[in-house]
Scaffold this active site. Structure first.
Site, PDB file in Angstrom:
ATOM      1  N   PRO A 156       0.906  -1.314  -0.009  1.00 43.13           N
ATOM      2  CG  PRO A 156      -0.398  -1.483   1.476  1.00 43.13           C
ATOM      3  CD  PRO A 156       0.854  -1.458   1.463  1.00 43.13           C
ATOM      4  CD  GLU A 157       2.964   2.830  -3.696  1.00 46.12           C
ATOM      5  OE1 GLU A 157       3.165   4.644  -4.571  1.00 46.12           O
ATOM      6  OE2 GLU A 157       3.480   2.166  -5.670  1.00 46.12           O
TER       7      GLU A 157
END
Length: 286
Positions: free
Chosen positions: A2-3
């Site tokens: 996840p960014e």
DNA sequence: CGTGCCCCCTGTCAGC
DNA sequence: TGCTGACAGGGGGCAC
């Protein structure tokens, strides 16, 4: 994995259902996910109320207060690593139990917040307010904030000779950008990922600034990019994968129809994707 | 201090 | 049908 857009999507999904809830009890299945020993982690949070559901960079940050407090005085910083998920399961939820629960937070009302992480690269950390400040100050600016101007990006880039893709991945310089969106933004800006940060022209910096913000905003709207592991807090997939223009598209034609095919190169121990025609090789001589 | 390399861990997929 | 190796969204630690 996840960014920023994925962390933001999770944050948004948790905010309403989690706000004001009390953590009754914590079950730690994998102590290696915690920065502190389980007993300290549990006693710090059990009995506390969720005051805020925030985000900093790629981290989801829950703010806690004790009964009387007005503002959060304790924060739970959740770094999701490559495969972390925050899953909210209310009492009447009859869906399959998650396959790799790591830490479970039993909530008032019978629900559970489950930190789920297949690879266990994630970390959960409890910080008191001063330590939280310090940690947060060590991260770069939020790329979607007003303070993140093209001028500020220019000033940052000018101080480093690293490849611009490596620069973008460094959380001390900008918070929240990971390998997918770094590559997508560089394609949008027509800048080769290997260009030395301090050798971007002013025009290129402006293009990069705009491309970064555009890509991150669009990805939030799409609820993030799901390849395999990422899910929103409610378990759904993000749809941005179908809009990626270079990431993971080695060998496929450039989406600008320039005639070239997307290439993959490896540096800094990770893949970079680019169109060799639209993002021309930096001149390494001189 | 900045930078590059290895490692943490599990799962999936391509090639043999 | 295996088996093996490459690779995956992140980041901390260590050597230079």
């Amino acid at each position: 994995m996840p960014e920023l857009p994925e962390a933001e999507t999770i944050r948004r999904g948790l905010e309403a259902p989690l706000g004001g809830r009390t953590i009754l009890r914590i079950y730690v299945r994998f102590p290696d996910l915690l920065a502190a020993p389980p007993p300290a982690f549990r006693s710090a949070l059990e009995g506390r109320h969720v005051h805020t559901v925030g985000r900093r960079g790629k981290n989801v940050v829950l703010g806690f207060s004790d009964s009387g407090g007005q503002g959060p005085d304790l924060r739970l910083v959740v770094n999701l690593g490559m495969s972390g998920r925050l899953v909210l399961r209310e009492r009447d939820d009859a869906s399959e139990p998650p396959s790799h629960p790591g830490v479970e937070f039993e909530l008032d009302g019978g629900g559970r917040l489950i930190y789920h992480d297949i690879r266990r690269f994630g970390r959960l950390r409890v910080l008191e307010e001063p330590a939280f400040r310090e940690w947060s100050d060590g991260l770069g600016p939020e790329p979607l904030s007003r303070r993140f101007t093209a001028k500020r990006l220019m000033a940052g880039l000018s101080r480093s000779g690293s490849p611009v893709r490596s620069w973008l991945l460094d959380q001390r310089r900008i918070a929240g950008v990971g390998n997918i969106y770094a590559n997508e933004a560089l394609f949008g800006a027509r800048v080769h990922p290997r260009t030395a940060a301090n050798r971007l022209s002013e025009v290129e910096v402006r293009q990069l600034h705009r491309a970064l913000r555009r890509v991150l905003r669009a990805a939030i709207q799409a609820q993030g990019t799901t390849f395999q592991d990422y899910r929103t807090a409610l378990g759904s997939r993000g749809s941005y994968a179908s809009r990626l223009r270079v990431y993971g598209r080695e060998g496929r034609p450039c989406s600008r129809r320039c005639g070239a095919g997307v290439e993959r190169l490896v540096f800094g121990n990770r893949s970079a994707f680019l169109c060799p025609r639209c993002q021309s090789e930096p001149d390494l001589r001189e």
